[in-house]
Design an enzyme around this catalytic site. Sequence first.
Site, mmCIF file in Angstrom:
data_model
loop_
_atom_site.group_PDB
_atom_site.id
_atom_site.type_symbol
_atom_site.label_atom_id
_atom_site.label_comp_id
_atom_site.label_asym_id
_atom_site.label_seq_id
_atom_site.Cartn_x
_atom_site.Cartn_y
_atom_site.Cartn_z
ATOM 1 N N CYS A 51 0.820 -1.208 0.000
ATOM 2 C CA CYS A 51 0.000 0.000 0.000
ATOM 3 C C CYS A 51 0.855 1.260 0.000
ATOM 4 O O CYS A 51 1.634 1.486 0.936
ATOM 5 C CB CYS A 51 -0.914 -0.019 1.221
ATOM 6 S SG CYS A 51 -1.827 1.514 1.469
ATOM 7 N N TRP A 87 -8.079 -7.353 5.320
ATOM 8 C CA TRP A 87 -6.654 -7.656 5.333
ATOM 9 C C TRP A 87 -6.428 -8.724 6.398
ATOM 10 O O TRP A 87 -7.105 -8.724 7.434
ATOM 11 C CB TRP A 87 -5.826 -6.420 5.693
ATOM 12 C CG TRP A 87 -5.836 -5.312 4.691
ATOM 13 C CD1 TRP A 87 -6.536 -4.140 4.773
ATOM 14 C CD2 TRP A 87 -5.105 -5.249 3.464
ATOM 15 N NE1 TRP A 87 -6.291 -3.354 3.673
ATOM 16 C CE2 TRP A 87 -5.409 -4.000 2.860
ATOM 17 C CE3 TRP A 87 -4.215 -6.117 2.818
ATOM 18 C CZ2 TRP A 87 -4.858 -3.610 1.642
ATOM 19 C CZ3 TRP A 87 -3.666 -5.725 1.611
ATOM 20 C CH2 TRP A 87 -3.984 -4.485 1.027
ATOM 21 N N ARG A 119 -14.500 -0.070 4.246
ATOM 22 C CA ARG A 119 -13.389 -1.011 4.142
ATOM 23 C C ARG A 119 -12.415 -0.779 5.295
ATOM 24 O O ARG A 119 -12.105 0.370 5.608
ATOM 25 C CB ARG A 119 -12.643 -0.810 2.815
ATOM 26 C CG ARG A 119 -13.376 -1.264 1.592
ATOM 27 C CD ARG A 119 -12.576 -1.004 0.325
ATOM 28 N NE ARG A 119 -12.430 0.422 0.025
ATOM 29 C CZ ARG A 119 -11.335 1.140 0.234
ATOM 30 N NH1 ARG A 119 -10.279 0.574 0.767
ATOM 31 N NH2 ARG A 119 -11.291 2.419 -0.089
ATOM 32 N N THR A 121 -9.020 -0.154 6.368
ATOM 33 C CA THR A 121 -7.907 0.309 5.544
ATOM 34 C C THR A 121 -6.591 0.385 6.331
ATOM 35 O O THR A 121 -6.572 0.448 7.561
ATOM 36 C CB THR A 121 -8.204 1.700 4.969
ATOM 37 O OG1 THR A 121 -8.390 2.624 6.052
ATOM 38 C CG2 THR A 121 -9.450 1.675 4.093
ATOM 39 N N VAL A 122 -5.511 0.376 5.574
ATOM 40 C CA VAL A 122 -4.182 0.660 6.100
ATOM 41 C C VAL A 122 -3.674 1.904 5.373
ATOM 42 O O VAL A 122 -4.053 2.141 4.234
ATOM 43 C CB VAL A 122 -3.214 -0.530 5.864
ATOM 44 C CG1 VAL A 122 -3.587 -1.695 6.731
ATOM 45 C CG2 VAL A 122 -3.165 -0.948 4.393
ATOM 46 N N TYR A 185 -5.006 4.864 -9.476
ATOM 47 C CA TYR A 185 -6.187 4.093 -9.109
ATOM 48 C C TYR A 185 -7.402 4.529 -9.924
ATOM 49 O O TYR A 185 -8.266 3.719 -10.262
ATOM 50 C CB TYR A 185 -6.474 4.234 -7.611
ATOM 51 C CG TYR A 185 -5.497 3.480 -6.741
ATOM 52 C CD1 TYR A 185 -5.731 2.163 -6.376
ATOM 53 C CD2 TYR A 185 -4.330 4.089 -6.302
ATOM 54 C CE1 TYR A 185 -4.834 1.467 -5.593
ATOM 55 C CE2 TYR A 185 -3.414 3.400 -5.513
ATOM 56 C CZ TYR A 185 -3.669 2.092 -5.167
ATOM 57 O OH TYR A 185 -2.771 1.395 -4.391
#
Length: 330
Positions: A51, A87, A119, A121-122, A185
Site C-alpha cells: 500500500c 486484510w 473497508r 484500511t491501512v 487508481y
Amino acid sequence: MAEVNQEIPKEVDGKGKFIRQGNRFSTPFGDGEGELPVEAGRYRLIWSEICPWAHRTVIVRRVLGLEDVISLGTVAPLRPKIERVDWEFALDEGNKDPILGIQYLSEIYLNTEPDYEGRPTVPVVVDLKEQKVVNNDYFRLTNYFETAWKPFHKEGAPNLYPEHLREEIDELSEVIYHEVNNGVYKCGFARSQEAYEESYDILFARLDQLEERLSTNRFLFGDYITDADVRLYTTLARFDVAYYNAFKCNRNMIVDFPNLWGYLRDLYQTPGFGDTTNFEAIKIHYHLSNHIASNDQKGETILPKGPNNIDYNAPHNRETISGKKEKFLV
C-alpha cells in the site's frame, strides 16, 4: 490500498469515475483538547507492504527514528479469500498479529465501532491501551509523525516538514495525491472509457510536469527531501512493476523519464526508502489479487517475471544538481 470487485461500485460515480472512500478516524495527535496523546509504546501502526499510503508512514517512521516508539504490524500482500473486503495477518505465526491477537484487520475496526461498514484500511493506528482504532487518516499521518511526535525523534532527525515550506508542500501534495497517487487508481478502477482516458491524460500530464520540475531540482523543493518526496516516491516505486500493466498506466514507464527515474533511484538508495520497499510483495498483490489481476480474468492468474532489467541501485548522479552530498535538512 487496493479494492475488491464487490466494493468498487460503492466508490464509482455515475460516469464511471473512481471516488475513494473517506477516512472515518481522523482525530489528530497533539496535546490539545480532544487530540490523541503522544505517548511512547501506546500505539501500533498497521501497514501492508503493497500500500503506497501505508508505505509512506513507515518511511517517515524509520527516517525520524520512531521505530522504538510506535510498534509495527504487517498484513499480508494478498487479500484473504473471504466474502468481505479485509486484510489478514497471514505473515504472523498462527495468522494473528502478535500484539493485537487478531487475524483480520476488520476485527479491530469493529471492536472500535460495531456498526462500521467501510473497508478496513491501512495505514491505521491502534491505541493499545484502549484496543481501538484511533487514526486511519493516511493523508495527514506523516505530518503528525513529523510535528506532534517531534519529542520522540532520534537525535539529528531530518526536518521533513519545515515550517517555511509547509504551505507549498501541502499545496503540491494535494495535487500529487489527486493526479498521481490516486490518479493511478482512477485509471485502474475506472468503469468507463471516458473516465479512464480522462484520468490517464491527467496522470501523464502531471508526470511530464514533475519531470520538468526535477530537471533543475534534486528533490521537489530543492536540495533536501521533504514529506512531498515521500508521497511521490511510494507511487513511483510501484509504477513500473504494477501500475503500468495492472492499471493500464502504459504511456510510459518511469524508467523512460530521465529525471523522474534518476530521482526515484536517488530516493530508493536513501535509508528508509529502498529498505522498506518490497517489490515482490507489490507484484504479488497487483498481479495475483483476485480483484485486480488480468482485468477480471477468472481462474488462475499469472505473476509476470518482469520487469527484470531495472536497477534501482544504479548511479543516479542527482547530487550534481544540488552540489550537496547530504539529502536531509536537519
